[in-house]
Design a protein around this motif. Structure first.
Motif, short mmCIF file in Angstrom:
data_model
loop_
_atom_site.label_atom_id
_atom_site.label_comp_id
_atom_site.label_asym_id
_atom_site.label_seq_id
_atom_site.Cartn_x
_atom_site.Cartn_y
_atom_site.Cartn_z
N VAL A 20 73.50 22.07 33.03
CA VAL A 20 73.23 22.28 31.61
C VAL A 20 73.58 23.71 31.24
CG1 VAL A 20 71.46 22.34 29.80
CG2 VAL A 20 71.34 20.60 31.60
N ILE A 21 74.39 23.87 30.20
CA ILE A 21 74.64 25.19 29.62
C ILE A 21 74.13 25.16 28.20
CG2 ILE A 21 76.36 26.89 28.89
CD1 ILE A 21 78.15 25.99 31.14
N ILE A 22 73.28 26.12 27.86
CA ILE A 22 72.69 26.19 26.53
C ILE A 22 73.28 27.38 25.79
CG2 ILE A 22 70.54 26.43 25.24
CD1 ILE A 22 69.20 25.26 27.89
N ILE A 23 73.81 27.13 24.62
CA ILE A 23 74.42 28.20 23.82
C ILE A 23 73.37 28.70 22.84
CG2 ILE A 23 76.41 28.88 22.44
CD1 ILE A 23 77.08 27.58 25.16
N GLY A 24 72.79 29.86 23.14
CA GLY A 24 71.77 30.44 22.29
C GLY A 24 70.45 30.56 23.00
N GLY A 25 69.86 31.76 22.99
CA GLY A 25 68.62 32.03 23.71
C GLY A 25 67.41 32.18 22.82
N GLY A 26 67.42 31.50 21.66
CA GLY A 26 66.26 31.52 20.78
C GLY A 26 65.17 30.58 21.27
N PRO A 27 64.17 30.28 20.42
CA PRO A 27 63.05 29.44 20.85
C PRO A 27 63.50 28.09 21.41
CG PRO A 27 62.56 30.45 18.75
CD PRO A 27 63.99 30.76 19.04
N GLY A 28 64.42 27.43 20.72
CA GLY A 28 64.92 26.16 21.23
C GLY A 28 65.67 26.31 22.53
N GLY A 29 66.55 27.31 22.59
CA GLY A 29 67.40 27.51 23.75
C GLY A 29 66.66 27.91 25.00
N TYR A 30 65.78 28.91 24.90
CA TYR A 30 65.13 29.37 26.12
C TYR A 30 64.09 28.37 26.62
CZ TYR A 30 60.62 31.27 24.32
OH TYR A 30 59.37 31.44 23.79
N VAL A 31 63.40 27.67 25.70
CA VAL A 31 62.45 26.65 26.11
C VAL A 31 63.17 25.48 26.78
CG1 VAL A 31 60.80 24.92 25.28
CG2 VAL A 31 60.65 27.28 24.47
N LEU A 67 67.44 37.82 23.60
CA LEU A 67 66.65 36.66 23.98
C LEU A 67 65.47 36.52 23.02
CD1 LEU A 67 66.64 37.15 27.84
CD2 LEU A 67 67.94 35.43 26.56
N GLY A 68 65.13 35.27 22.74
CA GLY A 68 64.06 35.02 21.78
C GLY A 68 64.59 34.70 20.40
N GLY A 69 65.87 35.01 20.16
CA GLY A 69 66.51 34.64 18.91
C GLY A 69 65.91 35.31 17.68
N ILE A 70 66.24 34.75 16.52
CA ILE A 70 65.76 35.28 15.25
C ILE A 70 64.24 35.23 15.17
CG2 ILE A 70 65.73 34.90 12.76
CD1 ILE A 70 68.28 36.19 13.79
N CYS A 71 63.65 34.13 15.61
CA CYS A 71 62.20 33.97 15.49
C CYS A 71 61.45 35.13 16.12
CB CYS A 71 61.75 32.66 16.14
SG CYS A 71 59.97 32.46 16.23
N LEU A 72 61.76 35.41 17.36
CA LEU A 72 61.02 36.43 18.09
C LEU A 72 61.41 37.84 17.64
CD1 LEU A 72 60.32 36.30 21.88
CD2 LEU A 72 60.87 38.44 20.75
N ASN A 73 62.68 38.04 17.34
CA ASN A 73 63.17 39.39 17.06
C ASN A 73 63.18 39.76 15.58
OD1 ASN A 73 64.29 40.49 19.81
ND2 ASN A 73 64.87 38.33 19.72
N TRP A 74 63.47 38.76 14.70
CA TRP A 74 63.62 39.09 13.28
C TRP A 74 62.97 38.06 12.36
CZ3 TRP A 74 65.10 43.76 11.96
CH2 TRP A 74 65.85 44.51 12.87
N ALA A 100 60.59 27.18 14.35
CA ALA A 100 60.70 27.50 15.77
C ALA A 100 60.05 26.44 16.64
CB ALA A 100 60.07 28.87 16.05
N HIS A 101 58.88 25.95 16.22
CA HIS A 101 58.19 24.96 17.06
C HIS A 101 58.93 23.63 17.08
CE1 HIS A 101 56.25 25.34 13.07
NE2 HIS A 101 56.14 24.02 13.08
N LYS A 102 59.63 23.32 16.01
CA LYS A 102 60.49 22.12 16.02
C LYS A 102 61.62 22.31 17.01
CE LYS A 102 64.44 20.33 13.80
NZ LYS A 102 65.81 20.91 13.67
N ALA A 103 62.22 23.51 17.03
CA ALA A 103 63.32 23.80 17.96
C ALA A 103 62.85 23.69 19.41
CB ALA A 103 63.87 25.19 17.68
#
Length: 479
Positions: A15-26, A46-53, A333-336
């Motif tokens: 599995v390769i995931i493009i994007g390390g935001g909430p959906g990606g890292y989880v 890492l953490g994407g927009i949700c965590l960082n911005w 984010a929780h949906k992601a």
């Protein structure tokens, strides 16, 4: 380090995931837990927009505003406070520090679960190939530029602020949520375009910190996805706080000065009005990051700026999946995160439950808070349900009065024929924490009888949830 430098490599993954935001890292962590060789490609943080911005730093700002609000109202609690003020730079610094702490935590979790992090920008090609151009200034020794292959590719690239013609942000006078989170100084006046969760949260923050705030919404009600009764209560509370609100109104023009903006508003009666403010926040929604990924060449179907995916994250192209904001609304984010878990469990053959978007809660962290799950009263009726509606006001709850938060409402919507809980809607103190009780109830297919027989602790705000259910069936005790 330049853009094209970095550690070049080629590896094959399950599995390769493009994007390390909430959906990606989880998704990556769950994938690794399932024994799949996993990598995440991330371009910035890492953490994407949700965590960082997004989610996290805005809540830090709102917490500072909440404390400031209580300090300025100390006498309401029998207390005294003198020389109350704030340091805008210190507020921003705290917010950024909270984000940085959690960003580091995400990196630790990925490392702990043996997930490879590839730093760079990805483009998909045929045969599960992912070509990565190295990011600017990647961590020392990190994986970077190169070609990688994955049996399954999950696109989790998130979204960015939508830009409307004439409202283009310039980072100085016209802001998106990025600039609104790091003001060099608090503006004295502010126009917020859009009254969704992002717009209303910033309106609430800046008003609490003393700015004159105006909110413009093109639709007939603010907080358009919320129950109309809750939105009406919210508008009254915001206006009582001094926020000016225009519904069914468009911003047709922005004229920028040296350090101010004059906006032309087209009101619902067709008349125009101008107003001059220090800053404008454009909060007119977001659009998925689908460009430059090679989706069109691979034939991946998109619609209105998002990737079309089924409830398990599958796109129309075998081996390619999409989760989170890039896969469409609700953009939460929780949906992601939940989509990520469902997606990798489906890939691993674990037969997870499909995503049910009606059971995804929404929370807006303004003052007062707003939270909801399921169908609004109107949508339930439009869907053909005969409904029973329960309401319980905060003024009838002992804990709310003790907290000095007597204004609010808990509303429940039931199917009159079966007793099924169709939706729950709240406004008031800490409702973003309360809503999960109804989310669990809906997932367990709880009826009104189950909720009536549940014992809620006293004194708590949660007792209003019980009373709202009782009220739907004419059995409320404390009102």
């Amino acid at each position: 380090m330049t853009k094209n430098e970095g550690k070049k490599t080629m590896s094959q993954y399950d599995v390769i995931i493009i994007g390390g935001g909430p959906g990606g890292y989880v998704a990556a962590i769950r994938s690794a837990q399932l024994g799949l060789k996993t990598a995440v490609v991330e371009a910035k943080h890492l953490g994407g927009i949700c965590l960082n911005w997004g989610c996290i730093p805005t809540k830090a700002l709102l917490r500072s505003a909440e404390i400031y609000h209580y300090m300025t109202h100390a006498k309401d609690y029998g207390l005294s406070a003198e020389k109350i003020g704030f340091d805008a730079a210190a507020i921003v610094k705290r917010s950024r520090g909270v984000s940085a702490q959690l960003n580091t935590g995400v990196g630790f979790l990925l490392k702990k679960n043996k997930v490879d992090v590839i730093w760079g920008t990805a483009k998909l090609a045929k045969g599960g190939k992912v070509d990565v151009v190295a990011a600017d200034n990647p961590p020392k020794g990190a994986l970077g530029a190169g070609s990688y292959t994955g049996k399954n590719i999950i696109v989790a690239t998130g979204a960015r602020p939508r830009v409307l013609p004439g409202l283009e942000p310039d980072k100085k006078l016209v802001w998106t949520y990025f600039e609104a989170m790091v003001p060099e100084a608090m503006p004295k006046s502010l126009l917020v375009v859009g009254s969704g969760a992002i717009g209303i949260e910033f309106a609430s923050f800046y008003r609490t910190m003393g700015a004159e705030v105006t909110v413009v919404e093109v639709l007939p009600q603010i907080l358009p996805v919320e129950d109309a009764e809750i939105a009406t209560m919210a508008q009254k509370r915001f206006e009582k706080q001094g926020i000016k609100i225009f519904t069914e109104t468009k911003v047709t023009k922005l004229d920028k000065g040296a350090n101010s903006v004059t906006a032309t508003l087209e009101l619902k009666d067709g008349k125009t009005q101008t107003m001059t403010v220090d800053r404008v926040i454009s909060a007119v929604g977001v659009v998925g990051n689908i460009e430059g990924l090679g989706l069109e060449e691979l034939g991946v179907k998109t619609d209105r700026g998002c990737i079309v995916a089924d409830p398990y994250g599958k796109t129309n192209v075998p081996g390619i999946y999409a989760i989170g904001d890039v896969a469409g609304p609700p953009m939460l984010a929780h949906k992601a995160e939940h989509e990520g878990v469902i997606c990798v469990e489906a890939i691993a053959g674990k037969h997870p439950h499909a995503m049910d978007k009606l059971k995804i809660p929404g929370c807006t962290y303004c003052h007062p808070q707003v939270a909801s799950v399921g169908l609004t009263e109107k949508k339930a009726k439009d869907a053909g349900y005969e409904v029973k509606v329960g309401r319980f006001p905060f003024i009838g709850n002992g804990k709310a009065i003790a907290l000095g938060e007597p204004e609010g409402l808990v509303k429940t919507v039931f199917d009159a024929k079966t007793g099924q809980l169709l939706g729950a809607h709240m406004i008031g103190a800490e409702v973003t924490e309360l809503i999960q009780g109804f989310v669990v109830a809906m997932n367990l297919e709880t009826t009104e009888e189950d909720l009536m027989h549940t014992v809620f602790p006293h004194p708590t705000l949660s007792e209003m949830m019980h009373e709202s259910v009782l009220d739907a069936y004419g059995r409320a005790i404390h009102v």
